[in-house]
Design a protein around this motif. Structure first.
Motif, PDB file in Angstrom:
ATOM      1  N   THR A  55       0.786  -1.198   0.052  1.00 47.69           N
ATOM      2  CA  THR A  55      -0.035   0.040  -0.127  1.00 47.69           C
ATOM      3  C   THR A  55       0.680   1.340  -0.022  1.00 47.69           C
ATOM      4  OG1 THR A  55      -0.257  -0.013   2.390  1.00 47.69           O
ATOM      5  CG2 THR A  55      -1.795  -1.154   1.194  1.00 47.69           C
ATOM      6  N   GLN A  58      -1.542   8.150  -0.958  1.00 48.42           N
ATOM      7  CA  GLN A  58      -2.361   8.681  -2.165  1.00 48.42           C
ATOM      8  C   GLN A  58      -1.708  10.033  -2.679  1.00 48.42           C
ATOM      9  OE1 GLN A  58      -6.096   7.205  -0.070  1.00 48.42           O
ATOM     10  NE2 GLN A  58      -6.305   6.734  -2.458  1.00 48.42           N
ATOM     11  N   GLN A  97       4.455   8.161  -5.323  1.00 45.30           N
ATOM     12  CA  GLN A  97       3.904   7.815  -4.248  1.00 45.30           C
ATOM     13  C   GLN A  97       4.602   6.635  -3.602  1.00 45.30           C
ATOM     14  OE1 GLN A  97       2.016   8.479  -6.961  1.00 45.30           O
ATOM     15  NE2 GLN A  97       0.717   9.948  -6.106  1.00 45.30           N
ATOM     16  N   GLN A 202     -10.945   3.564  -0.101  1.00 46.05           N
ATOM     17  CA  GLN A 202      -9.568   3.172  -0.221  1.00 46.05           C
ATOM     18  C   GLN A 202      -9.049   1.865   0.620  1.00 46.05           C
ATOM     19  OE1 GLN A 202      -7.642   3.666  -2.632  1.00 46.05           O
ATOM     20  NE2 GLN A 202      -5.934   2.580  -2.131  1.00 46.05           N
ATOM     21  N   GLU A 206      -8.122  -2.149  -0.496  1.00 49.08           N
ATOM     22  CA  GLU A 206      -7.122  -2.554   0.235  1.00 49.08           C
ATOM     23  C   GLU A 206      -7.278  -3.780   0.736  1.00 49.08           C
ATOM     24  OE1 GLU A 206      -4.365   1.585   0.040  1.00 49.08           O
ATOM     25  OE2 GLU A 206      -5.032   0.642   1.979  1.00 49.08           O
ATOM     26  N   PRO A 233     -13.539   4.784  -9.172  1.00 48.07           N
ATOM     27  CA  PRO A 233     -12.222   5.226  -8.504  1.00 48.07           C
ATOM     28  C   PRO A 233     -12.331   6.600  -8.207  1.00 48.07           C
ATOM     29  CG  PRO A 233     -12.325   5.655 -11.118  1.00 48.07           C
ATOM     30  CD  PRO A 233     -13.718   4.909 -10.541  1.00 48.07           C
ATOM     31  N   MET A 234     -11.303   7.028  -7.232  1.00 46.60           N
ATOM     32  CA  MET A 234     -11.087   8.372  -6.777  1.00 46.60           C
ATOM     33  C   MET A 234     -10.744   9.428  -7.942  1.00 46.60           C
ATOM     34  SD  MET A 234      -8.646   9.674  -3.632  1.00 46.60           S
ATOM     35  CE  MET A 234      -9.422   8.114  -2.771  1.00 46.60           C
ATOM     36  N   TYR A 236      -8.641  11.778  -9.625  1.00 50.17           N
ATOM     37  CA  TYR A 236      -7.051  11.986  -9.622  1.00 50.17           C
ATOM     38  C   TYR A 236      -6.333  12.644 -10.842  1.00 50.17           C
ATOM     39  CZ  TYR A 236      -2.767  10.881  -7.009  1.00 50.17           C
ATOM     40  OH  TYR A 236      -1.552  11.428  -6.355  1.00 50.17           O
ATOM     41  N   TYR A 271     -12.255  12.474  -2.553  1.00 52.51           N
ATOM     42  CA  TYR A 271     -11.711  12.240  -1.332  1.00 52.51           C
ATOM     43  C   TYR A 271     -11.994  10.577  -0.765  1.00 52.51           C
ATOM     44  CZ  TYR A 271     -15.145  14.042   1.592  1.00 52.51           C
ATOM     45  OH  TYR A 271     -16.325  14.670   2.027  1.00 52.51           O
ATOM     46  N   SER A 275      -8.513   4.203  -5.290  1.00 53.89           N
ATOM     47  CA  SER A 275      -7.428   4.583  -6.243  1.00 53.89           C
ATOM     48  C   SER A 275      -7.823   3.549  -7.658  1.00 53.89           C
ATOM     49  CB  SER A 275      -6.142   4.342  -5.751  1.00 53.89           C
ATOM     50  OG  SER A 275      -5.556   3.164  -5.668  1.00 53.89           O
ATOM     51  N   SER A 277      -5.325   2.361  -9.452  1.00 50.13           N
ATOM     52  CA  SER A 277      -4.459   1.376  -9.326  1.00 50.13           C
ATOM     53  C   SER A 277      -4.999   0.219  -8.448  1.00 50.13           C
ATOM     54  CB  SER A 277      -2.990   1.949  -9.121  1.00 50.13           C
ATOM     55  OG  SER A 277      -3.272   2.426  -7.722  1.00 50.13           O
ATOM     56  N   THR A 278      -5.530   0.515  -7.443  1.00 51.91           N
ATOM     57  CA  THR A 278      -6.105  -0.573  -6.625  1.00 51.91           C
ATOM     58  C   THR A 278      -7.133  -1.459  -7.432  1.00 51.91           C
ATOM     59  OG1 THR A 278      -5.398   0.610  -4.503  1.00 51.91           O
ATOM     60  CG2 THR A 278      -7.152  -1.009  -4.416  1.00 51.91           C
TER      61      THR A 278
END
Length: 433
Positions: A55, A58, A97, A202, A206, A233-234, A236, A271, A275, A277-278
């Motif tokens: 992890t 972010q 990150q 998130q 995770e 997704p958040m 970004y 917020y 993510s 990617s997750t």
């Protein structure tokens, strides 16, 4: 035993030592301010229950405790890497990150260099003296002694606390717990026949990915439910990220109070999402597990709210409601992990100040633009707040990337001059007319 620990009046006392008050102490380090910071925990530890391997933060590594206002500070993340002999490792790592475990270790490294930090000390009460100073009562666990300190200013930085809806409180225990306890309870949870994750952020993502990765070795049924519209997704994008800037904070602060609530309700994905990617990692692993049309013992479902949890003969019965179909569903689960987020709270230690503080209709602090809590009496001594101003300052309040900016604003007020330069223009877009 109780007594005044120091006859000298301090310039500032910090309540809580999370990343934000740690940053304040770091930025004060090069001033002549006399300060003490207290935290009931025995050492700095940032969300230890979610320090999972793989992890990351972010936000970029520049969101350390000093860099965004003092990039030459010896307490920067880059200097931490230098002191650790890891600069070339990080150079070849080529990522903004950083691992969450490394951020935690960096903060512990900073804490070790700041003698004004007092761990294992719980702030029990804050009150104002007749002279207008703040008298802070602290219980020192190590010395088993209660002490009092006087200071001109106090900065409350206790952060947020895990949130679990009240209707689930009676079920909490070893097998029904908040996501903040996940790492500590994981080994026992892995022995279960079925595990259910509740939440859409998130932490939920995770935890689900971690359990998904370990599923072949333990053979449990794994479910994930969220009342959100999807596993989204958040936000970004680079222009979207400009909402986490001093410019947007300034714009948001001056919106009408009623409008602020509506704006915050529409900004959840800035917020509260997962993510990208997750989400990609979860999907890729699901894809690999189903090669050859293998059937996975996995269930994911959005638009579905957990209504109740009941303990029947050591097995939990869950009642769920699907909002679009308006249908109910019941199922059993051995373990339930509630990734239901965090919420601001008013610490008990301000009870001695309750009658002096101005409160809004929701029982929250009335906070001025410069992070002072508004009091009923004017004076030269102030109570500041960190990460408790979401309702007044907007989505950037809990963001690590704005911590140094907020601390610079506080330090400049404590010292009475511009120690750290604060820029008026930081983003490309304009938020208001």
């Amino acid at each position: 035993m109780e007594g005044l620990a120091n006859e000298q009046i301090l310039d500032v006392i910090g309540v809580g030592i999370g990343p934000f008050n740690l940053g304040l102490a770091a930025l004060l380090h090069k001033t002549e301010c006399r300060s003490l910071f207290f935290d009931k925990n025995i050492r700095f530890d940032w969300h230890p229950g979610m320090l999972l391997e793989g992890t990351t933060l972010q936000v970029p590594f520049m969101a350390d405790v000093v860099t965004m206002v003092d990039p030459t500070s010896p307490l920067s993340f880059l200097n931490y890497l230098h002191e650790q002999g890891r600069l070339y490792h990080f150079y070849f790592f080529e990522k903004f990150q950083i691992p969450r475990t490394e951020y935690n270790h960096y903060c512990q490294w900073v804490a070790e260099q700041l003698p004004q930090l007092q761990f294992g000390c719980k702030v029990e009460n804050i009150e104002q003296t007749e002279a207008g100073h703040y008298r802070v009562t602290v219980f020192d666990y190590k010395e088993e002694e209660r002490k009092t300190y006087d200071a001109k200013h106090v900065v409350v930085g206790v952060g947020t606390k895990p949130y679990v809806p009240e209707k689930f409180h009676s079920a909490l225990g070893d097998r029904v717990f908040h996501s903040s306890q996940y790492k500590n309870k994981r080994e026992d949870a892995l022995k279960a026949n079925s595990i259910t994750v509740i939440g859409s952020g998130q932490s939920a993502g995770e935890i689900f990915y971690d359990l998904l990765s370990k599923q072949p070795d333990h053979d449990y049924k794994l479910r994930w439910f969220t009342r959100s519209k999807g596993f989204y997704p958040m936000e970004y994008s680079k222009l979207g990220l400009e909402h986490f800037s001093p410019d947007y904070t300034r714009y948001f602060y001056h919106l009408p109070k009623e409008r602020k609530k509506k704006v915050l309700n529409n900004q959840a994905l800035l917020y509260k999402g997962i993510s990208a990617s997750t989400i990609a990692d979860i999907y890729d692993l699901l894809y690999e597990r189903t090669v050859g049309n293998q059937v996975s013992n996995i269930h994911l479902q959005a638009l579905t709210e957990l209504v109740s949890i009941e303990d029947w003969n050591n097995t939990y019965h869950l009642s769920l409601y699907q909002h679009e179909q308006e249908q109910n569903k019941q199922l059993e689960s051995d373990v339930i992990i509630l990734a239901t987020g965090y919420q601001p709270f008013i610490p008990d230690c301000v009870k001695g100040m309750k009658h002096r503080i101005q409160w809004d209709e929701d029982g929250q602090f009335v906070i001025q633009e410069d992070y002072k809590v508004k009091l009923n009496t004017d004076g030269q001594n102030h109570l500041f707040v960190q990460n408790g101003e979401l309702h007044t300052h907007g989505v950037g309040a809990p963001d690590l990337g704005l911590g140094a900016f907020r601390n610079a604003a506080i330090v400049n007020q404590l010292v009475g001059k511009e120690v750290y330069q604060i820029y008026e223009r930081n983003v490309f877009q304009q938020f208001g007319m």
